[in-house]
Design an enzyme around this catalytic site. Structure first.
Site, PDB file in Angstrom:
ATOM      1  N   LYS A 167       0.824  -1.212   0.000  1.00  0.00           N
ATOM      2  CA  LYS A 167       0.000   0.000   0.000  1.00  0.00           C
ATOM      3  C   LYS A 167       0.862   1.268   0.000  1.00  0.00           C
ATOM      4  O   LYS A 167       0.609   2.202  -0.765  1.00  0.00           O
ATOM      5  CB  LYS A 167      -0.901  -0.030   1.237  1.00  0.00           C
ATOM      6  CG  LYS A 167      -2.017   0.970   1.243  1.00  0.00           C
ATOM      7  CD  LYS A 167      -2.919   0.681   2.449  1.00  0.00           C
ATOM      8  CE  LYS A 167      -2.062   0.639   3.702  1.00  0.00           C
ATOM      9  NZ  LYS A 167      -2.732   0.097   4.864  1.00  0.00           N
TER      10      LYS A 167
ATOM     11  N   THR B   1       3.904   1.486  -1.027  1.00  0.00           N
ATOM     12  CA  THR B   1       4.618   1.533  -2.297  1.00  0.00           C
ATOM     13  C   THR B   1       3.722   2.108  -3.389  1.00  0.00           C
ATOM     14  O   THR B   1       4.155   2.938  -4.202  1.00  0.00           O
ATOM     15  CB  THR B   1       5.107   0.116  -2.652  1.00  0.00           C
ATOM     16  OG1 THR B   1       5.843  -0.398  -1.542  1.00  0.00           O
ATOM     17  CG2 THR B   1       5.991   0.113  -3.878  1.00  0.00           C
TER      18      THR B   1
ATOM     19  N   ARG C 157       2.784   8.179   6.830  1.00  0.00           N
ATOM     20  CA  ARG C 157       3.134   8.010   8.235  1.00  0.00           C
ATOM     21  C   ARG C 157       4.642   7.827   8.393  1.00  0.00           C
ATOM     22  O   ARG C 157       5.298   7.340   7.478  1.00  0.00           O
ATOM     23  CB  ARG C 157       2.430   6.771   8.791  1.00  0.00           C
ATOM     24  CG  ARG C 157       0.927   6.944   8.894  1.00  0.00           C
ATOM     25  CD  ARG C 157       0.259   5.641   9.215  1.00  0.00           C
ATOM     26  NE  ARG C 157       0.358   4.735   8.093  1.00  0.00           N
ATOM     27  CZ  ARG C 157       0.081   3.445   8.143  1.00  0.00           C
ATOM     28  NH1 ARG C 157      -0.299   2.894   9.281  1.00  0.00           N
ATOM     29  NH2 ARG C 157       0.182   2.687   7.076  1.00  0.00           N
TER      30      ARG C 157
ATOM     31  N   LYS D 216      10.810  -5.831  10.433  1.00  0.00           N
ATOM     32  CA  LYS D 216      10.646  -5.172   9.157  1.00  0.00           C
ATOM     33  C   LYS D 216      11.946  -4.715   8.518  1.00  0.00           C
ATOM     34  O   LYS D 216      12.102  -4.816   7.308  1.00  0.00           O
ATOM     35  CB  LYS D 216       9.742  -3.945   9.333  1.00  0.00           C
ATOM     36  CG  LYS D 216       8.262  -4.291   9.442  1.00  0.00           C
ATOM     37  CD  LYS D 216       7.506  -3.023   9.761  1.00  0.00           C
ATOM     38  CE  LYS D 216       6.172  -2.952   9.031  1.00  0.00           C
ATOM     39  NZ  LYS D 216       5.514  -1.671   9.283  1.00  0.00           N
TER      40      LYS D 216
ATOM     41  N   ALA E 115      -2.725   1.508  14.196  1.00  0.00           N
ATOM     42  CA  ALA E 115      -3.955   1.454  13.404  1.00  0.00           C
ATOM     43  C   ALA E 115      -5.049   0.633  14.093  1.00  0.00           C
ATOM     44  O   ALA E 115      -6.127   0.486  13.551  1.00  0.00           O
ATOM     45  CB  ALA E 115      -3.662   0.896  12.020  1.00  0.00           C
TER      46      ALA E 115
ATOM     47  N   PHE F 113      -3.634  -0.549   7.686  1.00  0.00           N
ATOM     48  CA  PHE F 113      -4.375  -1.803   7.502  1.00  0.00           C
ATOM     49  C   PHE F 113      -5.301  -1.736   6.275  1.00  0.00           C
ATOM     50  O   PHE F 113      -5.029  -1.000   5.331  1.00  0.00           O
ATOM     51  CB  PHE F 113      -5.174  -2.166   8.765  1.00  0.00           C
ATOM     52  CG  PHE F 113      -4.319  -2.423   9.979  1.00  0.00           C
ATOM     53  CD1 PHE F 113      -3.010  -2.885   9.869  1.00  0.00           C
ATOM     54  CD2 PHE F 113      -4.827  -2.221  11.257  1.00  0.00           C
ATOM     55  CE1 PHE F 113      -2.232  -3.142  10.998  1.00  0.00           C
ATOM     56  CE2 PHE F 113      -4.064  -2.467  12.385  1.00  0.00           C
ATOM     57  CZ  PHE F 113      -2.768  -2.923  12.253  1.00  0.00           C
TER      58      PHE F 113
ATOM     59  N   PHE G 274       3.069  -8.306  -8.832  1.00  0.00           N
ATOM     60  CA  PHE G 274       4.180  -9.091  -8.280  1.00  0.00           C
ATOM     61  C   PHE G 274       4.745  -9.973  -9.389  1.00  0.00           C
ATOM     62  O   PHE G 274       4.009 -10.362 -10.294  1.00  0.00           O
ATOM     63  CB  PHE G 274       3.677  -9.977  -7.130  1.00  0.00           C
ATOM     64  CG  PHE G 274       3.820  -9.344  -5.782  1.00  0.00           C
ATOM     65  CD1 PHE G 274       3.056  -8.237  -5.438  1.00  0.00           C
ATOM     66  CD2 PHE G 274       4.727  -9.843  -4.841  1.00  0.00           C
ATOM     67  CE1 PHE G 274       3.181  -7.646  -4.188  1.00  0.00           C
ATOM     68  CE2 PHE G 274       4.864  -9.251  -3.592  1.00  0.00           C
ATOM     69  CZ  PHE G 274       4.091  -8.158  -3.268  1.00  0.00           C
TER      70      PHE G 274
ATOM     71  N   TRP H  33       6.775  -0.830  -7.816  1.00  0.00           N
ATOM     72  CA  TRP H  33       7.979  -1.289  -7.116  1.00  0.00           C
ATOM     73  C   TRP H  33       9.144  -1.345  -8.108  1.00  0.00           C
ATOM     74  O   TRP H  33      10.209  -0.789  -7.874  1.00  0.00           O
ATOM     75  CB  TRP H  33       7.749  -2.675  -6.480  1.00  0.00           C
ATOM     76  CG  TRP H  33       8.811  -3.043  -5.476  1.00  0.00           C
ATOM     77  CD1 TRP H  33       8.731  -2.915  -4.127  1.00  0.00           C
ATOM     78  CD2 TRP H  33      10.127  -3.566  -5.758  1.00  0.00           C
ATOM     79  NE1 TRP H  33       9.904  -3.322  -3.541  1.00  0.00           N
ATOM     80  CE2 TRP H  33      10.783  -3.718  -4.507  1.00  0.00           C
ATOM     81  CE3 TRP H  33      10.819  -3.900  -6.918  1.00  0.00           C
ATOM     82  CZ2 TRP H  33      12.087  -4.213  -4.399  1.00  0.00           C
ATOM     83  CZ3 TRP H  33      12.124  -4.379  -6.821  1.00  0.00           C
ATOM     84  CH2 TRP H  33      12.740  -4.529  -5.565  1.00  0.00           C
TER      85      TRP H  33
END
Lengths: 556, 556
Positions: B71, B73, B94, B105, B273, B301, B381, B409
């Site tokens: 999201k 990205t 954010r 992460k 969130a 989310f 993807f 991406w």
């Protein structure tokens, strides 16, 4: 009388790029943090490695009293005075901790017309160095508890974790806690406690590291605790030094600001002055020495703690040559050392003053022992009488000691010109060279004894059973060739804070040792040391505010 | 394939003053933080108050799955695409939390050729906002415990302190602790626990405050706990709001950075969130709307949590008009919603995909219910097959829904041009206007029911006894006219994370409520919510490093 923050808010700051340009810093050698703060590249020390260093002047003091000595104020004032008489001076100072600012102090960046600016920022988050240290410290704690939680391959004894969490806050309730409660999903229960960030070994390491490679290897050497077989476990055993270094990469860059008279000041690092060595970073002092012909820097507490550690720890590691020392004293503080109560200080009292001179005398002897020239600075207070000031001046003359009256709080640099001229003369007539009071090869016990006898004037030291056992353990670990970092009350030459002046015939009791192997020293505790302050009845925070147009109130 | 950090380190950044100048920011409207980060003055919103706002585009998604949706990205990629086709777009995102970066992460700032830079800084300390929030949160904690320690004039019940300490760290061992042990000098013993900084109510407040005056009044309203008589005690009772505002004055300024294609990005605030509303700050979105013709922003989310709260909480408080929504889905994630296991996702499976479309369908209905136009983005993807992509495209056509394949991406903005054109068309043909799904005047129970039924598709809600009792208590306190902040699993429309796709006939169980009166919402917990993550078996931190010349490794 105006408050520090009122004076600060009336000041006219130069844009930080001007300060940087005046220091001949090229564009890639510094980064702005807002319009009045900057960070200087660590690469600069490499670029300028062949440039001769400026002369380093250390400001220290008699044993602190509740009357106040104004050591930071004199440091800033002297730097400004040197600039006023045409010298190129750079000031190097510690950065304040947020906790005490919210608690009692409300601010700590010099005072009056001898302060560093922007004081609102310096006293709050500044450029984030302390926050980075907090993060690195606590990332390590999380990794330690996670290691135990995940099966404890390193066999860490949860009762022997030396590494504590930290917070840059005065928070009494975190002194002694139990973590990991609530069952298997919430870690392994154990006793723990928070110290204030400036007491983190990482703060000491940051201040002693000479570059990022040295930083990483010091971090790797931190002893986090012991196994069930009492073998030390280090950060490198946990493989955490890379992440910690990463978290500290910007904090390692010294911060450039200016004084109220636009004299450049490098403010960087501020370790505790008891369980650590209490000096700004080596990188700050060395950077200042590359950029100025004179560097004025300070050390924590009185000369018995601050100057001793400055010489034996910081100067040794950083190979810093100190050209001269200023010993700050005030009429008020000397009278307290002469036995006068705090509520009587406003009255002239030559007898108390005479009795209190003994404290100054001892610190003069200590600096003499280090073989570095010094000047005594009498930092003027409005209540001082002419008789009192003359008494000190005459006393110094009798001792063949240079003395200068300073009035830097009220007058800025022009109140420190006499001191500036006298200190320059000292550095120029200098024949002496620095002489340590102990050798690293001395045994741990011998090193402690030499400090206690030569610097404090103690009869001897007495080791607790626990301390004796620890010394043997430390020697077995090969930690015997490290310098000593004494944690003693700052209020007395002895280990009893009530014994002001120059106590004699006393013994220093060594209660416990701690191994700060990453910082590279053995901490020696002579009593209870509080590493997490508490808030007072009425915290300074209660008076703080910021207006709709961004004006700050309640820092002072 | 290159990693995010490798791509980031090859990027050519513009100096931040260029980015600021391109946005027509004058010199006193921004401050540099290093050469590639800046803070924008809060005053700008006042200066530009009469300038019409740019069009705000919200990026949301289907329910997240372990397969990843990208999201952030897509948000970055769409902003870049808009700029590529000659529009003036500003991205609002954010800011990441350090804890998860050290844990799992390793980084969170978009990805590939659609990321914000400098990712090393953004993922670590950035401009210190999270550290300031940590400090403010914990200053309040220290003042609470100090108040109890000093005699507890406010009669705070130590068993009913709602205010927890925070740390920006994944530290399981701090979830449940006991503080104040060790006798009278160490505070009053009580149960406590740390949450991660982004879960602090102060983070939510910072993100909902419209200016510094609003910030202070929200801080003042925070309920820190209850008296022995169960009466709420607030920050203003403690007189702490001034100090907290002071600690947050710089954190309130939104941060300006750029994407890999030099598109301006404002990154500011990042509340949880679940127990908070999961959106960047109102100030960031509104500042972006003043500086760009298009703002691309995201919510946490999936649409059931993120978009719902974005509309009902953030947009209502900030008076933000949203021109269009992007719903991000991936072939992989849709197949998981169709019941396929994670290790089977690389294989083509049209049946699973078809089954998974139901999840997307529900979120489309939700955005329809809000009366805001939307476009579905299929974030490509490498494992997606042509058949799979065609299937989604055909399905959308049948539903008369705009869909765009994005490849941001791998291709940056040029991979999002179709999406950009379609979203512009949506905003231009817009006849619809935002319609909330509940009114603030509805009862607390009714508000919860409307969200559960309209947004989640639940049959009904079921209140625990405790929750029913709390609702009565909250209504008595006059807290009934606040919006609801649902804390529900992000993985399912229901409150059972295992029920992927589009569950039906389920009931949402309301376990507990929390009063975030400073933030201005009632948190409704449908299950256990973890507000302090733990580190995994092998924390990402173990791979982190920084080389002697300052190159960062191990962020990805």
């Amino acid at each position: 009388m105006k408050t520090d923050i009122e004076i600060a808010q009336e000041a006219k700051l130069e844009p930080i790029h001007k300060i940087a340009e005046n220091l001949n810093l090229s564009k890639d050698e510094w980064e702005p943090y807002g319009h009045t703060k900057a960070k200087i590249s660590n690469h600069l020390l490499h670029t300028l490695k062949d440039k001769p260093d400026g002369k380093v002047i250390l400001v220290t003091s008699i044993n602190p009293t509740p009357a106040g000595e104004g050591k930071s104020t004199v440091t800033v004032g002297l730097g400004q005075a040197l600039n006023q008489i045409g010298k190129r001076a750079v000031i190097a100072l510690r950065e304040p901790s947020l906790g005490p600012v919210m608690g009692i102090k409300g601010g700590a960046a010099g005072g009056g017309y001898s302060q560093v600016l922007p004081m609102e920022d310096i006293n709050l988050h500044f450029t984030g160095d302390l926050h980075a240290i907090t993060s690195a410290n606590n990332a390590l704690s999380a990794m330690i508890d996670n290691h135990i939680h995940r099966g404890n391959e390193l066999d860490l004894d949860p009762r022997r974790i030396e590494w504590k969490r930290v917070m840059d806050m005065n928070d009494r309730a975190l002194r002694q806690i139990i973590v990991g409660l609530g069952g298997p999903s919430k870690g392994v229960p154990r006793e723990d406690g928070f110290t204030i960030t400036v007491a983190s070994e990482i703060m000491a390491i940051l201040c002693l590291a000479t570059d990022i490679v040295d930083l990483k290897s010091r971090l790797a050497r931190i002893v986090i605790g012991y196994t069930y077989n009492e073998q030390p476990v280090t950060v490198s055993d946990l493989k955490a030094e890379g992440a910690l270094t990463l978290l500290l990469k910007d904090a390692l860059k010294p911060n450039l600001v200016q004084t109220i008279e636009n004299t450049p000041a490098i403010i960087h690092g501020g370790p505790f002055a008891n369980i650590a060595h209490g000096c700004n970073s080596i990188i700050a002092t060395k950077t200042a020495a590359k950029l100025g012909d004179y560097v004025v820097t300070e050390a924590g507490f009185g000369a018995d703690l601050g100057a001793e550690k400055y010489f034996h720890i910081k100067s040794r590691v950083g190979n810093i040559d100190t050209a001269a020392v200023v010993i700050v004293a005030t009429v008020r503080a000397l009278k307290m050392h002469g036995g006068l109560a705090k509520d009587k200080l406003a009255e002239e009292n030559l007898e108390a003053l005479k009795a209190g001179m003994k404290n100054l005398k001892k610190h003069m002897e200590t600096i003499e022992a280090f073989d570095v020239p010094f000047v005594v600075a009498i930092n003027k207070f409005p209540t001082d009488t002419e008789n009192e000031v003359h008494f000190i001046e005459n006393w110094c003359e009798e001792q063949h000691v240079e003395v200068a009256l300073t009035d830097v709080w009220a007058s800025g640099g022009s109140g420190g010109i006499q001191l500036a001229n006298k200190i320059i003369a000292k550095t120029e007539s200098r024949k002496k060279s620095f002489k340590p009071l102990y050798e690293l090869e001395d045994s741990i016990e011998e090193k402690i004894r030499k400090i206690a006898q030569t610097v404090y004037g103690a009869k001897d030291i007495e080791l607790s059973k626990h301390a004796s056992k620890q010394i043997k353990l430390f020697e077995k670990q090969g930690w015997n060739n490290l310098p000593i970092c004494m944690a003693k009350t700052q209020y007395s030459l002895s280990d009893d804070p009530a014994r002001v002046g120059r106590p004699e015939g006393f013994t220093i009791t060594i209660r416990e040792l701690r191994a700060s192997i990453g910082a590279g020293f053995i901490v020696v505790l002579t009593g209870d040391v509080l590493t997490m302050p508490g808030l007072p009845e009425k915290p300074a925070a209660l008076n703080m505010d910021v207006t709709a147009d961004g004006k700050v109130k309640g820092l002072f």
